[in-house]
Design a protein around this motif. Structure first.
Motif, PDB file in Angstrom:
ATOM      1  N   HIS A 178     -30.143  13.131  -8.963  1.00  0.00           N
ATOM      2  CA  HIS A 178     -30.238  11.709  -9.277  1.00  0.00           C
ATOM      3  C   HIS A 178     -29.219  10.908  -8.462  1.00  0.00           C
ATOM      4  N   LYS A 179     -29.442   9.606  -8.402  1.00  0.00           N
ATOM      5  CA  LYS A 179     -28.609   8.714  -7.597  1.00  0.00           C
ATOM      6  C   LYS A 179     -27.328   8.360  -8.357  1.00  0.00           C
ATOM      7  N   PRO A 180     -26.150   8.588  -7.751  1.00  0.00           N
ATOM      8  CA  PRO A 180     -24.903   8.189  -8.411  1.00  0.00           C
ATOM      9  C   PRO A 180     -24.737   6.673  -8.362  1.00  0.00           C
ATOM     10  N   VAL A 181     -24.212   6.099  -9.441  1.00  0.00           N
ATOM     11  CA  VAL A 181     -24.025   4.643  -9.486  1.00  0.00           C
ATOM     12  C   VAL A 181     -22.566   4.240  -9.619  1.00  0.00           C
ATOM     13  N   SER A 182     -21.732   5.098 -10.205  1.00  0.00           N
ATOM     14  CA  SER A 182     -20.322   4.737 -10.325  1.00  0.00           C
ATOM     15  C   SER A 182     -19.454   5.974 -10.512  1.00  0.00           C
ATOM     16  N   VAL A 183     -18.177   5.825 -10.152  1.00  0.00           N
ATOM     17  CA  VAL A 183     -17.217   6.924 -10.242  1.00  0.00           C
ATOM     18  C   VAL A 183     -15.877   6.376 -10.723  1.00  0.00           C
ATOM     19  N   PHE A 184     -15.250   7.115 -11.633  1.00  0.00           N
ATOM     20  CA  PHE A 184     -13.842   6.864 -11.968  1.00  0.00           C
ATOM     21  C   PHE A 184     -13.085   8.156 -11.721  1.00  0.00           C
ATOM     22  N   GLY A 185     -12.067   8.105 -10.890  1.00  0.00           N
ATOM     23  CA  GLY A 185     -11.347   9.325 -10.541  1.00  0.00           C
ATOM     24  C   GLY A 185      -9.843   9.147 -10.498  1.00  0.00           C
ATOM     25  N   VAL A 186      -9.147  10.249 -10.648  1.00  0.00           N
ATOM     26  CA  VAL A 186      -7.687  10.280 -10.511  1.00  0.00           C
ATOM     27  C   VAL A 186      -7.308  11.487  -9.653  1.00  0.00           C
ATOM     28  N   THR A 187      -6.272  11.329  -8.858  1.00  0.00           N
ATOM     29  CA  THR A 187      -5.743  12.441  -8.077  1.00  0.00           C
ATOM     30  C   THR A 187      -4.235  12.506  -8.257  1.00  0.00           C
ATOM     31  N   TYR A 188      -3.682  13.710  -8.088  1.00  0.00           N
ATOM     32  CA  TYR A 188      -2.240  13.922  -8.212  1.00  0.00           C
ATOM     33  C   TYR A 188      -1.767  14.838  -7.087  1.00  0.00           C
ATOM     34  N   ASN A 189      -0.539  14.607  -6.667  1.00  0.00           N
ATOM     35  CA  ASN A 189       0.119  15.526  -5.740  1.00  0.00           C
ATOM     36  C   ASN A 189       1.520  15.778  -6.273  1.00  0.00           C
ATOM     37  N   ASN A 190       1.579  16.475  -7.394  1.00  0.00           N
ATOM     38  CA  ASN A 190       2.838  16.684  -8.116  1.00  0.00           C
ATOM     39  C   ASN A 190       3.461  18.053  -7.869  1.00  0.00           C
ATOM     40  N   ILE A 191       2.679  19.012  -7.390  1.00  0.00           N
ATOM     41  CA  ILE A 191       3.177  20.385  -7.283  1.00  0.00           C
ATOM     42  C   ILE A 191       3.288  20.831  -5.836  1.00  0.00           C
ATOM     43  N   GLY A 192       2.304  20.493  -5.014  1.00  0.00           N
ATOM     44  CA  GLY A 192       2.372  20.871  -3.609  1.00  0.00           C
ATOM     45  C   GLY A 192       1.970  22.313  -3.372  1.00  0.00           C
ATOM     46  N   ASP A 205       3.168  23.339   8.829  1.00  0.00           N
ATOM     47  CA  ASP A 205       2.009  22.454   8.742  1.00  0.00           C
ATOM     48  C   ASP A 205       2.201  21.422   7.631  1.00  0.00           C
ATOM     49  N   PRO A 206       1.751  20.184   7.839  1.00  0.00           N
ATOM     50  CA  PRO A 206       1.904  19.162   6.797  1.00  0.00           C
ATOM     51  C   PRO A 206       1.067  19.475   5.565  1.00  0.00           C
ATOM     52  N   CYS A 207       1.491  18.971   4.443  1.00  0.00           N
ATOM     53  CA  CYS A 207       0.717  19.095   3.202  1.00  0.00           C
ATOM     54  C   CYS A 207       0.757  17.742   2.505  1.00  0.00           C
ATOM     55  N   ASP A 208      -0.172  16.870   2.865  1.00  0.00           N
ATOM     56  CA  ASP A 208      -0.193  15.512   2.321  1.00  0.00           C
ATOM     57  C   ASP A 208      -1.500  15.211   1.594  1.00  0.00           C
ATOM     58  N   VAL A 209      -2.105  16.244   0.992  1.00  0.00           N
ATOM     59  CA  VAL A 209      -3.342  16.072   0.238  1.00  0.00           C
ATOM     60  C   VAL A 209      -3.070  16.255  -1.251  1.00  0.00           C
ATOM     61  N   GLU A 210      -4.020  15.841  -2.072  1.00  0.00           N
ATOM     62  CA  GLU A 210      -3.880  16.007  -3.515  1.00  0.00           C
ATOM     63  C   GLU A 210      -3.887  17.483  -3.894  1.00  0.00           C
ATOM     64  N   ASP A 211      -3.218  17.810  -5.000  1.00  0.00           N
ATOM     65  CA  ASP A 211      -3.290  19.188  -5.499  1.00  0.00           C
ATOM     66  C   ASP A 211      -4.137  19.292  -6.760  1.00  0.00           C
ATOM     67  N   TYR A 212      -4.531  18.132  -7.355  1.00  0.00           N
ATOM     68  CA  TYR A 212      -5.385  18.151  -8.545  1.00  0.00           C
ATOM     69  C   TYR A 212      -6.154  16.839  -8.610  1.00  0.00           C
ATOM     70  N   ALA A 213      -7.373  16.900  -9.120  1.00  0.00           N
ATOM     71  CA  ALA A 213      -8.179  15.693  -9.292  1.00  0.00           C
ATOM     72  C   ALA A 213      -9.161  15.864 -10.435  1.00  0.00           C
ATOM     73  N   SER A 214      -9.494  14.745 -11.044  1.00  0.00           N
ATOM     74  CA  SER A 214     -10.498  14.718 -12.096  1.00  0.00           C
ATOM     75  C   SER A 214     -11.336  13.466 -11.904  1.00  0.00           C
ATOM     76  N   ALA A 215     -12.620  13.529 -12.265  1.00  0.00           N
ATOM     77  CA  ALA A 215     -13.484  12.362 -12.087  1.00  0.00           C
ATOM     78  C   ALA A 215     -14.658  12.410 -13.049  1.00  0.00           C
ATOM     79  N   LEU A 216     -15.171  11.230 -13.388  1.00  0.00           N
ATOM     80  CA  LEU A 216     -16.439  11.075 -14.096  1.00  0.00           C
ATOM     81  C   LEU A 216     -17.414  10.396 -13.148  1.00  0.00           C
TER      82      LEU A 216
END
Length: 359
Positions: A200-214, A234-245
């Motif tokens: 099905h076609k997505p219409v909306s997203v609510f998400g959170v990301t964290y980079n607390n642990i690395g 090597d750099p590490c500048d990405v999220e380590d956890y995320a959640s979304a609806l």
């Protein structure tokens, strides 16, 4: 006796020689109807190692060199950094090749749309590496859904969480990867949940990301695997956890949870909530339903399936068969664009703190 007509082998050129390319090659080698005709990579050491390992004679330091020299390729398998998916895929399509591009389809949805336009312009197949669609377990779940056992599926939990699993290398470098577990792991479970729920076609997203642990390189426990050329600096500048609806136009919702380094137990599973039944795919495939007026739980045997193949074998076979027979794959570029729009929306929502609508 009539002379047996031999089918012409499908000739594939590998774009990239790293970890996932090796996995693809191992599956191609099981298919008698395909020939790995050439390979290219910008890393000469990795190129030589992979080409030598599998006896690939024609090897090139750039994609341009391979396309200029190899005039009889039927398809290209793109296994490079996410930031180069679009550039390499479009070059191969414009050279007249069918393309399998590893997930995620691109660095963002705009690039994904440009890739699709190139496939239409050249009338060539563009298949996306949604390999979990070919997992025997997911094929069984789809069979139950198609035969009405779940009814209308209105909610799904999609989880891919590692306790200590940031692979480092380019995966942690946002300039090359585009992000962390959302674009690397979440893409798999988002796609398979949406696929099973009816695309099905997505219409909306609510998400959170964290980079607390690395990356937690100081731990004495290994992360399992890393890219061949990963370095401690090597750099590490990405999220380590995320959640979304993720909400869809029919009212259904996917709840996503994904992470590289999280202080919880590891999770890799899917739960589907339907009006007639539900299913769970973490460790044991289960059906939760009603039988004869009772609530019943059914364990489904997926270990003894007839004609079941490992998912990468089935994926490569599909690509080869689509080229040979002029068919389209069910792991389509259109679905790849939709998933990229969802990934973009998760990151945008996390950055702004607001729900993001999808056109």
């Amino acid at each position: 006796f009539k002379e047996q007509i031999k089918m012409k082998k499908v000739r594939i050129g590998l774009v990239g020689a790293g970890n996932i390319a090796n996995t693809h090659i191992q599956s191609y080698l099981k298919n008698p109807n395909v020939e790995i005709a050439a390979i290219c990579d910008i890393d000469p050491v990795m190129l030589a190692e992979t080409a030598d390992k599998y006896g690939i004679k024609n090897r090139y330091n750039t994609l341009d060199e391979m396309l200029a020299s190899e005039k009889e390729l039927d398809g290209a398998d793109v296994c490079v950094w996410n930031c180069n998916h679009a550039k390499c895929t479009i070059a191969c399509l414009d050279a007249g090749l069918n393309v399998l591009c590893e997930k995620p389809m691109a660095y963002n949805a705009k690039e994904a749309e440009e890739m699709y336009e190139a496939s239409v312009r050249n009338n060539k197949l563009l298949m996306i590496g949604f390999v979990t669609r070919y997992n025997p377990e997911i094929i069984v779940v789809k069979d139950f859904i198609d035969n009405g056992y779940l009814g209308d599926i209105y909610y799904a939990k999609a989880q891919y969480v590692r306790r200590h699993g940031n692979p480092g290398g380019w995966f942690g470098d946002k300039s090359r990867s585009g992000g962390g577990p959302v674009i690397d792991l979440g893409v798999h479970v988002i796609d398979r949940a949406r696929y099973l729920m009816g695309n099905h076609k997505p219409v909306s997203v609510f998400g959170v990301t964290y980079n607390n642990i690395g990356r937690r390189d100081y731990l004495k426990t290994n992360v399992g695997w890393s890219p061949k050329n990963a370095k401690p600096e090597d750099p590490c500048d990405v999220e380590d956890y995320a959640s979304a609806l993720i909400r869809f136009d029919n009212g259904s919702v996917i709840s996503l949870e994904t992470g590289y380094d999280v202080n919880v137990r590891e999770k890799f599973g899917l739960e589907l909530y339907g009006t007639k039944g539900g299913m769970e795919t973490e460790g044991v495939t289960k059906l939760f339903t009603e039988t004869n007026g009772y609530l019943t739980n059914v364990d489904i045997d997926i270990k003894n399936l007839k004609n079941a193949k490992p998912m990468f074998d089935a994926e490569m076979d599909d690509f080869v068969n689509c080229i040979a027979e002029g068919k389209t794959s069910h792991a389509s570029a259109k679905d790849g664009i939709v998933v990229m729009k969802i990934l973009d929306a998760i990151y945008k929502s996390a950055a702004t703190g607001h729900e993001v609508t999808i056109d």
